[in-house]
Every structure is written in C-alpha cells, then in structure tokens.
Design a protein around this motif. Sequence first.
Motif, PDB file in Angstrom:
ATOM      1  N   PHE A  59     -34.969  47.733  16.925  1.00 32.63           N
ATOM      2  CA  PHE A  59     -35.132  47.519  15.490  1.00 32.63           C
ATOM      3  C   PHE A  59     -35.942  46.258  15.186  1.00 32.63           C
ATOM      4  CE2 PHE A  59     -31.200  49.722  16.412  1.00 32.63           C
ATOM      5  CZ  PHE A  59     -31.261  50.823  15.577  1.00 32.63           C
ATOM      6  N   HIS A  60     -36.242  45.474  16.220  1.00 35.45           N
ATOM      7  CA  HIS A  60     -36.921  44.190  16.043  1.00 35.45           C
ATOM      8  C   HIS A  60     -38.095  44.082  17.015  1.00 35.45           C
ATOM      9  CE1 HIS A  60     -32.704  43.779  14.786  1.00 35.45           C
ATOM     10  NE2 HIS A  60     -33.201  43.046  13.808  1.00 35.45           N
ATOM     11  N   GLU A  61     -39.074  43.268  16.659  1.00 34.55           N
ATOM     12  CA  GLU A  61     -40.253  43.102  17.500  1.00 34.55           C
ATOM     13  C   GLU A  61     -39.835  42.669  18.902  1.00 34.55           C
ATOM     14  OE1 GLU A  61     -42.962  40.448  15.593  1.00 34.55           O
ATOM     15  OE2 GLU A  61     -43.328  41.798  13.895  1.00 34.55           O
ATOM     16  N   TYR A  62     -40.536  43.197  19.916  1.00 36.08           N
ATOM     17  CA  TYR A  62     -40.116  42.974  21.297  1.00 36.08           C
ATOM     18  C   TYR A  62     -41.329  42.873  22.218  1.00 36.08           C
ATOM     19  CZ  TYR A  62     -41.237  47.892  22.062  1.00 36.08           C
ATOM     20  OH  TYR A  62     -41.901  49.085  22.157  1.00 36.08           O
ATOM     21  N   ASP A  63     -41.077  42.384  23.430  1.00 32.79           N
ATOM     22  CA  ASP A  63     -42.096  42.270  24.468  1.00 32.79           C
ATOM     23  C   ASP A  63     -41.948  43.465  25.411  1.00 32.79           C
ATOM     24  OD1 ASP A  63     -43.676  41.669  26.680  1.00 32.79           O
ATOM     25  OD2 ASP A  63     -43.214  39.533  26.631  1.00 32.79           O
ATOM     26  N   PRO A  64     -42.918  44.392  25.438  1.00 32.87           N
ATOM     27  CA  PRO A  64     -42.789  45.578  26.293  1.00 32.87           C
ATOM     28  C   PRO A  64     -42.627  45.243  27.776  1.00 32.87           C
ATOM     29  CG  PRO A  64     -44.571  45.867  24.709  1.00 32.87           C
ATOM     30  CD  PRO A  64     -44.156  44.427  24.639  1.00 32.87           C
ATOM     31  N   ARG A  65     -43.199  44.126  28.221  1.00 33.90           N
ATOM     32  CA  ARG A  65     -43.091  43.763  29.639  1.00 33.90           C
ATOM     33  C   ARG A  65     -41.651  43.455  30.024  1.00 33.90           C
ATOM     34  NH1 ARG A  65     -47.272  38.951  29.260  1.00 33.90           N
ATOM     35  NH2 ARG A  65     -45.870  38.649  27.482  1.00 33.90           N
ATOM     36  N   VAL A  66     -40.942  42.753  29.153  1.00 34.60           N
ATOM     37  CA  VAL A  66     -39.546  42.420  29.440  1.00 34.60           C
ATOM     38  C   VAL A  66     -38.676  43.672  29.388  1.00 34.60           C
ATOM     39  CG1 VAL A  66     -37.558  41.063  28.684  1.00 34.60           C
ATOM     40  CG2 VAL A  66     -39.851  40.073  28.588  1.00 34.60           C
ATOM     41  N   VAL A  67     -38.954  44.558  28.439  1.00 33.29           N
ATOM     42  CA  VAL A  67     -38.192  45.807  28.351  1.00 33.29           C
ATOM     43  C   VAL A  67     -38.325  46.596  29.649  1.00 33.29           C
ATOM     44  CG1 VAL A  67     -37.999  48.014  27.147  1.00 33.29           C
ATOM     45  CG2 VAL A  67     -38.377  45.917  25.848  1.00 33.29           C
ATOM     46  N   THR A  68     -39.527  46.654  30.187  1.00 35.59           N
ATOM     47  CA  THR A  68     -39.740  47.376  31.445  1.00 35.59           C
ATOM     48  C   THR A  68     -38.972  46.732  32.589  1.00 35.59           C
ATOM     49  OG1 THR A  68     -41.908  48.232  30.807  1.00 35.59           O
ATOM     50  CG2 THR A  68     -41.495  47.999  33.161  1.00 35.59           C
ATOM     51  N   ARG A  69     -39.034  45.426  32.699  1.00 33.64           N
ATOM     52  CA  ARG A  69     -38.362  44.723  33.787  1.00 33.64           C
ATOM     53  C   ARG A  69     -36.842  44.812  33.695  1.00 33.64           C
ATOM     54  NH1 ARG A  69     -41.917  44.522  37.649  1.00 33.64           N
ATOM     55  NH2 ARG A  69     -43.315  42.726  37.731  1.00 33.64           N
ATOM     56  N   GLU A  70     -36.305  44.837  32.480  1.00 31.28           N
ATOM     57  CA  GLU A  70     -34.857  44.767  32.296  1.00 31.28           C
ATOM     58  C   GLU A  70     -34.183  46.139  32.299  1.00 31.28           C
ATOM     59  OE1 GLU A  70     -33.567  42.056  32.940  1.00 31.28           O
ATOM     60  OE2 GLU A  70     -33.219  40.858  31.148  1.00 31.28           O
ATOM     61  N   PHE A  71     -34.841  47.111  32.849  1.00 32.44           N
ATOM     62  CA  PHE A  71     -34.303  48.471  32.922  1.00 32.44           C
ATOM     63  C   PHE A  71     -32.992  48.505  33.700  1.00 32.44           C
ATOM     64  CE2 PHE A  71     -34.323  52.486  35.507  1.00 32.44           C
ATOM     65  CZ  PHE A  71     -33.985  53.341  34.474  1.00 32.44           C
ATOM     66  N   GLU A  72     -31.981  49.177  33.135  1.00 29.99           N
ATOM     67  CA  GLU A  72     -30.710  49.386  33.827  1.00 29.99           C
ATOM     68  C   GLU A  72     -30.761  50.741  34.515  1.00 29.99           C
ATOM     69  OE1 GLU A  72     -27.860  48.618  30.567  1.00 29.99           O
ATOM     70  OE2 GLU A  72     -27.150  46.986  31.845  1.00 29.99           O
ATOM     71  N   ALA A  73     -30.717  50.720  35.837  1.00 27.96           N
ATOM     72  CA  ALA A  73     -31.007  51.920  36.608  1.00 27.96           C
ATOM     73  C   ALA A  73     -29.866  52.920  36.648  1.00 27.96           C
ATOM     74  CB  ALA A  73     -31.381  51.521  38.040  1.00 27.96           C
ATOM     75  N   GLY A  74     -28.635  52.464  36.647  1.00 25.56           N
ATOM     76  CA  GLY A  74     -27.538  53.377  36.911  1.00 25.56           C
ATOM     77  C   GLY A  74     -27.448  53.652  38.405  1.00 25.56           C
ATOM     78  N   THR A  75     -26.641  54.613  38.783  1.00 26.42           N
ATOM     79  CA  THR A  75     -26.390  54.853  40.207  1.00 26.42           C
ATOM     80  C   THR A  75     -27.109  56.075  40.766  1.00 26.42           C
ATOM     81  OG1 THR A  75     -24.401  56.123  39.637  1.00 26.42           O
ATOM     82  CG2 THR A  75     -24.119  53.761  40.057  1.00 26.42           C
ATOM     83  N   SER A  76     -27.808  56.828  39.935  1.00 27.57           N
ATOM     84  CA  SER A  76     -28.471  58.037  40.421  1.00 27.57           C
ATOM     85  C   SER A  76     -29.676  57.682  41.283  1.00 27.57           C
ATOM     86  CB  SER A  76     -28.925  58.907  39.245  1.00 27.57           C
ATOM     87  OG  SER A  76     -29.992  58.292  38.548  1.00 27.57           O
ATOM     88  N   ASN A  77     -30.077  58.613  42.140  1.00 22.68           N
ATOM     89  CA  ASN A  77     -31.271  58.405  42.960  1.00 22.68           C
ATOM     90  C   ASN A  77     -32.517  58.268  42.090  1.00 22.68           C
ATOM     91  OD1 ASN A  77     -29.641  58.633  45.211  1.00 22.68           O
ATOM     92  ND2 ASN A  77     -30.123  60.791  45.559  1.00 22.68           N
ATOM     93  N   ARG A  78     -32.591  59.072  41.035  1.00 22.18           N
ATOM     94  CA  ARG A  78     -33.724  58.979  40.109  1.00 22.18           C
ATOM     95  C   ARG A  78     -33.794  57.586  39.494  1.00 22.18           C
ATOM     96  NH1 ARG A  78     -32.861  61.119  35.907  1.00 22.18           N
ATOM     97  NH2 ARG A  78     -34.863  61.874  35.112  1.00 22.18           N
ATOM     98  N   GLY A  79     -32.627  57.074  39.113  1.00 20.89           N
ATOM     99  CA  GLY A  79     -32.580  55.748  38.515  1.00 20.89           C
ATOM    100  C   GLY A  79     -33.050  54.671  39.475  1.00 20.89           C
ATOM    101  N   GLN A  80     -32.686  54.794  40.742  1.00 20.28           N
ATOM    102  CA  GLN A  80     -33.087  53.804  41.738  1.00 20.28           C
ATOM    103  C   GLN A  80     -34.597  53.816  41.965  1.00 20.28           C
ATOM    104  OE1 GLN A  80     -31.030  51.469  43.078  1.00 20.28           O
ATOM    105  NE2 GLN A  80     -29.560  52.330  41.628  1.00 20.28           N
ATOM    106  N   VAL A  81     -35.189  55.002  41.952  1.00 20.15           N
ATOM    107  CA  VAL A  81     -36.641  55.100  42.131  1.00 20.15           C
ATOM    108  C   VAL A  81     -37.363  54.511  40.922  1.00 20.15           C
ATOM    109  CG1 VAL A  81     -38.588  56.702  42.326  1.00 20.15           C
ATOM    110  CG2 VAL A  81     -36.516  57.073  43.688  1.00 20.15           C
ATOM    111  N   LEU A  82     -36.920  54.872  39.724  1.00 20.95           N
ATOM    112  CA  LEU A  82     -37.560  54.358  38.517  1.00 20.95           C
ATOM    113  C   LEU A  82     -37.375  52.846  38.409  1.00 20.95           C
ATOM    114  CD1 LEU A  82     -39.177  55.327  36.112  1.00 20.95           C
ATOM    115  CD2 LEU A  82     -37.048  55.688  34.867  1.00 20.95           C
TER     116      LEU A  82
END
Length: 279
Positions: free
Chosen positions: A112-135
């Motif tokens: 809802f607020h202005e953000y830095d796309p680079r930080v959003v990409t880095r701060e991804f929460e992967a979860g425990t799935s194999n797909r999540g680990q690859v992403l």
Amino acid sequence: MKKATRRLALWRADLDGGVCAAPEECVEVLRDRGPISLVLEHQAYGMTPATRTFETALRQDIEWQFGDIVWPDEVRPGVFATVSWQAGRPDEVVVRTTAMEEPIRVDGVDYFHEYDPRVVTREFEAGTSNRGQVLYAVRKHGRVFDDGSAVLAEAGLAARTGLGRGSRGTFLLRNALDQLIREGYLTRVTGSLDASGYPAYPAVGGQKTADMLFYAPMVEPAPYPGEEEAGREYWVSGFVRKLPRGAQPSERQVALHEQVTETELEPGYTFVKKHRRNT
C-alpha cells in the motif's frame, strides 16, 4: 536551520526489531541525548492518516538507529521510510511512509506504500517447499536489478538450494525448476559471467556465456481491505508484466493491451488480461 533527511527501505530485520536507521547528520547531536520523540506519520493501508509517537533513543548497531518502534502490520519489507530531523527541534524525529495512489500485489503480497523492488526481491520468504527453495536461491543469491528482477547462473543453483546430493537431489531440483518455469515464475535465458563469477544479463561481450535463470516479480493491482470477500471470486484488472530481455509478447497480448488501454504495449512487456481470482 540545520535539517537532516534520509529516505531508506525497511528490511525485515528493521520491522521485526522495531528499528529505523538515523540520518548521519543528526548523530553527533542525538547520540548522548534522550529520550527522543519519534513521530510516525503513516496512512493505514494507504487510506487513513494516522500519527503515533514513540519514546526512543539513538543507539549503535551496524549503524546508528532509533529503536522501540512498533511498525504497522501492513508495512512490508521494502517499504520506504523518510526520516527527518531539525536542529530547531532536537528532541523530535519524524518518520513518514508514502501511500501509493493504488495498492499493488507483488507475488501475492499486497503493498500500500512506496517500496524498493530490490529489497522486496531479496526479502522473499521461501517456505519449506522445493519450489520455494529454488525461487529463494534465485532471489536471494542472484543479481538483482533496479526493477526487482534477478538472474542466477543455473550451474550454481544446486549448491544454493539445499535439496541434497546424488540422484534424488538432482531429481527434486529438476522437478521444482521445471514447475517454476512451466508456471512462469522463472525463465531460462543466456547471460554471461565475469572473471569473479558475477552474472550479467544480457550477456556482456568478452565474458563467458552461461545459462541463467531469470526471475521477474508478478505485479498486479490489489484491492483495498474489504473490497474482496474471503472465499469468493473477484475480478483482477488487466496489467502488464515484464518479460526477460529479448522475449516478445504474442500478437494476441499486444492486441488485447491496445484494445483495453488504447495505447501501445511497451517493448519488453506482455499483457495479462482481466481475470477472476479466488480469495
């Protein structure tokens, strides 16, 4: 009158720790002073203006920062905060977020607020799935560009995912990667590596070419709270999505974009038509 202002993107550690970095210009004055009033000016969910005041003090960690802040729940990692201090009011610091005109959803997370796309990409929460680990490996360890897209050499993926070794690990990795590519989260592209192994995309002349995995964030319009009912379908407006360099949208997507917006589709993007989504 001396004034110090700093605009910074908040990381998950800032939100969890209730801290905010301080402008360097105010450190000399405030380092031995306390308590300090920190005024947070924020529009809740980008709509309702609100002001909260916290009693804080300047402290040093990796850098000088203010603590004891309770960040609103809808402030996500990557959101920009502007920190202001004036010498005429030395015991007060003002921190502001900036609401966007319309909320957007980045890979399923509403902003809802202005953000830095680079930080959003880095701060991804992967979860425990194999797909999540690859992403996670691509977003955390790859080269991130200003728009939040990222590339990682595919040869280094196995070492970054922790999916195990041997035939089983190879199978799990290949299966997860194929699924992400099939679903459009990742794309195979050709880039290059410099002498230190740092990736470039598109490929740079004189460097060794390498197969890369390209990630581009899925950015789409998001509803304000209350505009969608849980468990029911709602319409998502059509939106544009970035393509890997060199990729082209289909003629159908170009025509749809022109029909809906009456404007030409920018090079390097495709158009995702209006569709229903279940909440």
